[in-house]
Motif scaffolding. Structure first.
Motif, PDB file in Angstrom:
ATOM      1  N   THR A 116       3.527 -10.821  -9.926  1.00 32.62           N
ATOM      2  CA  THR A 116       2.919  -9.948  -8.294  1.00 32.62           C
ATOM      3  C   THR A 116       4.338  -9.235  -7.981  1.00 32.62           C
ATOM      4  O   THR A 116       4.575  -8.331  -7.055  1.00 32.62           O
ATOM      5  N   PRO A 117       5.113  -9.850  -8.339  1.00 32.25           N
ATOM      6  CA  PRO A 117       7.057  -8.879  -8.074  1.00 32.25           C
ATOM      7  C   PRO A 117       6.962  -7.677  -8.754  1.00 32.25           C
ATOM      8  O   PRO A 117       7.411  -6.917  -7.547  1.00 32.25           O
ATOM      9  N   VAL A 118       6.676  -7.425  -9.676  1.00 30.86           N
ATOM     10  CA  VAL A 118       6.154  -6.237  -9.974  1.00 30.86           C
ATOM     11  C   VAL A 118       4.907  -4.935  -9.383  1.00 30.86           C
ATOM     12  O   VAL A 118       5.575  -3.762  -8.855  1.00 30.86           O
ATOM     13  N   ALA A 119       4.100  -6.167  -9.478  1.00 34.15           N
ATOM     14  CA  ALA A 119       3.090  -5.100  -8.233  1.00 34.15           C
ATOM     15  C   ALA A 119       3.598  -4.918  -6.789  1.00 34.15           C
ATOM     16  O   ALA A 119       3.137  -3.729  -6.593  1.00 34.15           O
ATOM     17  N   ASP A 120       4.233  -5.926  -6.757  1.00 34.98           N
ATOM     18  CA  ASP A 120       4.531  -5.964  -5.125  1.00 34.98           C
ATOM     19  C   ASP A 120       5.704  -4.620  -4.922  1.00 34.98           C
ATOM     20  O   ASP A 120       5.928  -2.942  -3.942  1.00 34.98           O
ATOM     21  N   GLU A 121       6.508  -4.716  -5.623  1.00 30.79           N
ATOM     22  CA  GLU A 121       8.021  -3.733  -5.493  1.00 30.79           C
ATOM     23  C   GLU A 121       7.019  -2.410  -6.230  1.00 30.79           C
ATOM     24  O   GLU A 121       7.364  -0.922  -5.375  1.00 30.79           O
ATOM     25  N   LEU A 122       6.260  -1.855  -7.102  1.00 30.42           N
ATOM     26  CA  LEU A 122       5.610  -0.840  -7.126  1.00 30.42           C
ATOM     27  C   LEU A 122       4.790  -0.070  -6.168  1.00 30.42           C
ATOM     28  O   LEU A 122       5.122   1.087  -5.855  1.00 30.42           O
ATOM     29  N   ALA A 123       4.532  -1.024  -5.425  1.00 30.87           N
ATOM     30  CA  ALA A 123       3.331  -0.505  -4.443  1.00 30.87           C
ATOM     31  C   ALA A 123       4.568   0.042  -3.178  1.00 30.87           C
ATOM     32  O   ALA A 123       4.062   1.279  -2.404  1.00 30.87           O
ATOM     33  N   GLN A 124       5.993  -0.665  -3.322  1.00 30.57           N
ATOM     34  CA  GLN A 124       6.249  -0.435  -1.592  1.00 30.57           C
ATOM     35  C   GLN A 124       7.519   0.891  -2.288  1.00 30.57           C
ATOM     36  O   GLN A 124       7.417   1.980  -1.441  1.00 30.57           O
ATOM     37  N   ASN A 125       7.562   0.937  -3.686  1.00 27.33           N
ATOM     38  CA  ASN A 125       8.391   2.061  -4.442  1.00 27.33           C
ATOM     39  C   ASN A 125       7.643   3.719  -3.802  1.00 27.33           C
ATOM     40  O   ASN A 125       7.690   4.511  -3.580  1.00 27.33           O
ATOM     41  N   ALA A 126       6.181   2.856  -3.906  1.00 24.84           N
ATOM     42  CA  ALA A 126       5.367   4.515  -3.789  1.00 24.84           C
ATOM     43  C   ALA A 126       4.724   4.721  -2.221  1.00 24.84           C
ATOM     44  O   ALA A 126       5.235   5.921  -1.869  1.00 24.84           O
ATOM     45  N   ALA A 127       4.747   4.277  -1.736  1.00 24.57           N
ATOM     46  CA  ALA A 127       4.653   4.300   0.158  1.00 24.57           C
ATOM     47  C   ALA A 127       6.002   4.601   0.580  1.00 24.57           C
ATOM     48  O   ALA A 127       5.519   5.846   1.238  1.00 24.57           O
ATOM     49  N   LYS A 128       7.074   4.319  -0.176  1.00 25.96           N
ATOM     50  CA  LYS A 128       7.995   4.917   0.454  1.00 25.96           C
ATOM     51  C   LYS A 128       8.302   6.124  -0.163  1.00 25.96           C
ATOM     52  O   LYS A 128       8.867   7.364   0.555  1.00 25.96           O
ATOM     53  N   LEU A 129       7.780   6.565  -1.552  1.00 23.04           N
ATOM     54  CA  LEU A 129       7.731   8.259  -1.530  1.00 23.04           C
ATOM     55  C   LEU A 129       6.880   8.764  -1.139  1.00 23.04           C
ATOM     56  O   LEU A 129       7.383  10.495  -0.834  1.00 23.04           O
ATOM     57  N   ALA A 130       5.631   8.600  -1.119  1.00 22.39           N
ATOM     58  CA  ALA A 130       4.819   9.756   0.155  1.00 22.39           C
ATOM     59  C   ALA A 130       4.960   9.956   1.878  1.00 22.39           C
ATOM     60  O   ALA A 130       5.649  10.649   2.094  1.00 22.39           O
ATOM     61  N   HIS A 131       6.320   8.388   1.861  1.00 17.24           N
ATOM     62  CA  HIS A 131       6.886   8.811   3.616  1.00 17.24           C
ATOM     63  C   HIS A 131       8.251   9.973   2.897  1.00 17.24           C
ATOM     64  O   HIS A 131       8.303  10.661   4.039  1.00 17.24           O
ATOM     65  N   ASP A 132       8.626  10.146   1.882  1.00 16.65           N
ATOM     66  CA  ASP A 132       9.894  10.998   2.324  1.00 16.65           C
ATOM     67  C   ASP A 132      10.101  12.034   1.476  1.00 16.65           C
ATOM     68  O   ASP A 132      10.804  13.059   1.961  1.00 16.65           O
TER      69      ASP A 132
END
Length: 685
Positions: A540-556
């Motif tokens: 669960t923490p691995v999947a959460d971090e992956l989704a957060q980083n993908a969202a941050k990349l799309a934003h940045d």
């Protein structure tokens, strides 16, 4: 200059001393046999050997200069390998023969005295000629490696002069020297130098196209080390180690040095002790010597000057004929100045055809220099990073049209020389320069593609997050593959993803605790957990971090800078990484889907080629024809690994299938490597 002179100094000293010892023994034997009248025959043979060696060097220099660029590389590479072979044989021969050299030569002289003038001339000619030819070949190779001839010639001249003085001292018995030890030490040094020449020769063969692997680098330190610094120049000049070397160069260098040096050292240890001092003068007056004293030279009816003249003139005349035939109309020795004040000085009225220009930086700044059509800016030849005071060769084909030199000093003012108009030649293909404005439209198109891809990726990683939270790990596996392939298809943007790329798709390589390290995150970490039976709670923490980083990349990403010059580079680098990681199975964390990732990388490369196509078609349409054929071939081989049951892991492919896939990918990389050169941002325009 010492770094460029030292290898030639070493070969001049060693070969000069070897030849000088032979001549000393010849002379001493004749003197002690009371045959001083035969000394001119020795000097005739020596002069003929020198003439042959100089003629050989001239033939190498002038014929090589008139070859095409690729032919020059092939010619130089082959001769470098021959030079390495000669030097290796010479080193081992002298190690074995140093102790018996005097006796062997005396024996040959005794036989020659009874056979007349021709035999003695031939004995001295063969004894000295071999060393001279080896010296000429190795000196030519060193000059080519250094990119200029002044340093190597000075080094060889100093070495030869010192060897003459040593031989004179040994002959006069004013000097004692352990020759076995001398030839052992210099032999070890020459083996190191020869390893460098081998590496340089292999690189020449790669650049000529005769040998592949020219883009497979063992290391590239050009971004960290200054190639023009004193220490880099010293290493390159003495050992032929450069800041960038291919895998083949490094393997050849290490293998030659390891094998030959080991055999040489073992041979030295297994040999017997050498005498403390050399005694080149003949000792004793045995029966053979007495018989020789009584021997009368065979007389002929020809004048005495005929043999010496013919021996010296023949190699010179033959060399002159070879040079005359190969030279044609080409001027291969033009030296052209590069600087803000003298840009193009020395560029007179060249004749059409293949030419080599010696570009000499007379300024105080590192400079780039281009041979251009001043009207269109098209580039016919270029040199980058030419340091002050240095000279490098630039090969170009001159045809009909306008030509000028454009000097671009770092931190200085761009200067274009006077235009020279050439007539009577054929049309010559040139490279149309690319600037940042030319790459703006392709870059905007590609950034739009990446932005859309990242939006899709964000949705897909959120889907994985939902799967893991609900405990549906089988669905998570399928969704993981979909999302990972989406990310892999965005390969050309990796350079701007920076630290987020390591978090999203980083490997466990180099981490202290490997796959258990907290720094191991992203797709590969999630793959490892899904296919190694880890629980939903663990993932669960691995999947959460992956989704957060993908969202941050799309934003940045829309606000990040993307260097336009990186775009052509990625056309080659995406599949280079594929060959290194996916096709080796190095990044397989359990799913066995490396070939699916390779397919996604092909798709990302194709997207990049699509946006670059207008620029490529303007410059060389055939490049994309070859690349497209290679893309299809690799794509078909990868697709064949996708069966109804899923993807075949790399390590489960047959040996033949894996060999064909790697070979086709390697050839595709060779074709793709032309794109960064064609679309390099040049300062010539």
């Amino acid at each position: 200059m010492w770094d460029e002179a030292f290898p030639s100094f070493l070969i001049g000293l060693r070969e000069g001393l070897e030849a000088g010892l032979i001549v000393s023994i010849l002379v001493a034997t004749l003197v002690r046999a009371d045959q001083k009248g035969r000394l001119p025959q020795v000097w005739t043979g020596v002069a003929a050997a020198v003439a042959l060696s100089l003629s050989f060097g001239a033939v190498l220099t002038f014929t090589a200069a008139n070859l095409s660029g690729h032919a020059q590389e092939a010619f130089g590479g082959v001769l470098s390998l021959i030079a390495v072979g000669f030097v290796t044989v010479m080193v081992f021969w002298m190690r074995r023969s140093a102790r018996t050299l005097s006796a062997d030569i005396k024996q040959k002289v005794q036989a020659s005295l009874a056979m007349g003038a021709g035999a003695l001339v031939l004995t001295s000619f063969l004894a000295v000629g071999r060393e001279g030819l080896e010296t000429s070949l190795f000196l030519w190779t060193n000059a080519r490696t250094a990119g200029e001839s002044t340093g190597p010639i000075i080094g060889a001249a100093v070495g030869l002069l010192l060897s003459v003085l040593l031989c004179w001292g040994l002959y006069r018995r004013a000097l004692k020297m352990n020759l076995t030890k001398f030839f052992t030490i210099t032999g070890a040094g020459l083996i190191v130098v020869a390893a460098g020449v081998l590496g340089y020769g292999l690189r020449d063969l790669q650049e000529s196209g005769l040998v592949g692997g020219g883009t497979s680098y063992a290391f590239d330190l050009s971004g960290h080390l200054d190639a023009s610094s004193w220490y880099a120049t010293l290493l390159q000049g003495t050992l032929n180690l450069t800041v960038t070397m291919t895998v083949l160069q490094v393997v050849g260098y290490v293998a030659y040095l390891g094998i030959v040096m080991t055999l040489f050292i073992e041979g030295v240890r297994g040999g017997t002790a050498a005498p403390a001092a050399a005694k080149p003068a003949a000792e004793g007056t045995g029966a053979q010597e007495q018989a020789a004293e009584k021997a009368e030279p065979v007389r002929t009816g020809r004048p005495r000057w005929v043999l010496p003249t013919a021996a010296i003139a023949v190699p010179v005349v033959v060399a002159g004929a070879v040079i005359a035939v190969s030279d044609g109309k080409q001027d291969s020795s033009a030296t052209v100045a590069v600087s803000e004040k003298e840009c193009g000085k020395g560029f007179g009225d060249p004749q059409p055809g293949q030419q080599v220009f010696q570009m000499h930086n007379t300024g105080d700044k590192v400079s780039e220099v281009y041979l251009v059509n001043p009207g269109t800016g098209s580039v016919y030849g270029e040199i980058e990073g030419l340091a002050p005071g240095t000279t490098r060769a630039l090969t170009a084909t001159i045809g009909s049209g306008d030509y000028a030199w454009r000097c671009v000093p770092t931190g200085g003012t761009t200067v274009t020389s006077a235009t020279v108009h050439i007539t009577g030649g054929t049309a010559v293909k040139a490279v149309k320069p690319v600037n940042e404005d030319d790459l703006k439209a392709p870059l905007d198109s590609y950034k739009d593609y990446v932005n859309k891809g990242l939006a899709t990726l964000m949705t897909q990683t959120q889907k994985i997050q939902t799967d893991v939270h609900s405990g549906d790990l089988e669905t998570a596996k399928a969704d993981w593959l979909t999302a990972h392939l989406q990310y892999a298809s965005l390969g050309a943007a990796y350079g701007t993803f920076a630290d987020l790329d390591k978090k999203i798709d980083g490997r466990a390589d180099g981490l202290p605790d490997g796959t258990a390290d907290p720094g191991f995150t992203g797709f590969l970490r999630l793959e490892y957990g899904l296919w190694h039976g880890q629980s939903a709670a663990d993932l669960t923490p691995v999947a959460d971090e992956l989704a957060q980083n993908a969202a941050k990349l799309a934003h940045d990403f829309p606000t990040q800078d993307f260097d336009p010059g990186d775009l052509p580079l990625r056309a080659h680098e995406i599949l280079e990484n594929t060959l290194q990681f996916e096709l080796t199975g190095d990044t397989d964390m359990g799913s066995g889907t490396n070939l699916a990732t390779a397919q996604a990388n092909l798709a990302g490369t194709q997207e990049l080629l699509t946006v670059l196509q207008p620029l490529l078609d303007e410059r060389d349409p055939q490049v994309l024809v070859r690349v497209d054929a290679g893309m299809k071939q690799v794509g078909d081989l990868v697709a064949a690994a996708h069966q109804s049951g899923g993807w075949t892991p790399v390590d489960k492919l047959s040996a033949d299938a894996r060999r064909r896939l790697n070979g086709s990918t390697g050839q595709l990389l060779e074709n793709l490597s032309l794109i960064p050169t064609l679309l390099e941002i040049r300062k010539a325009s």
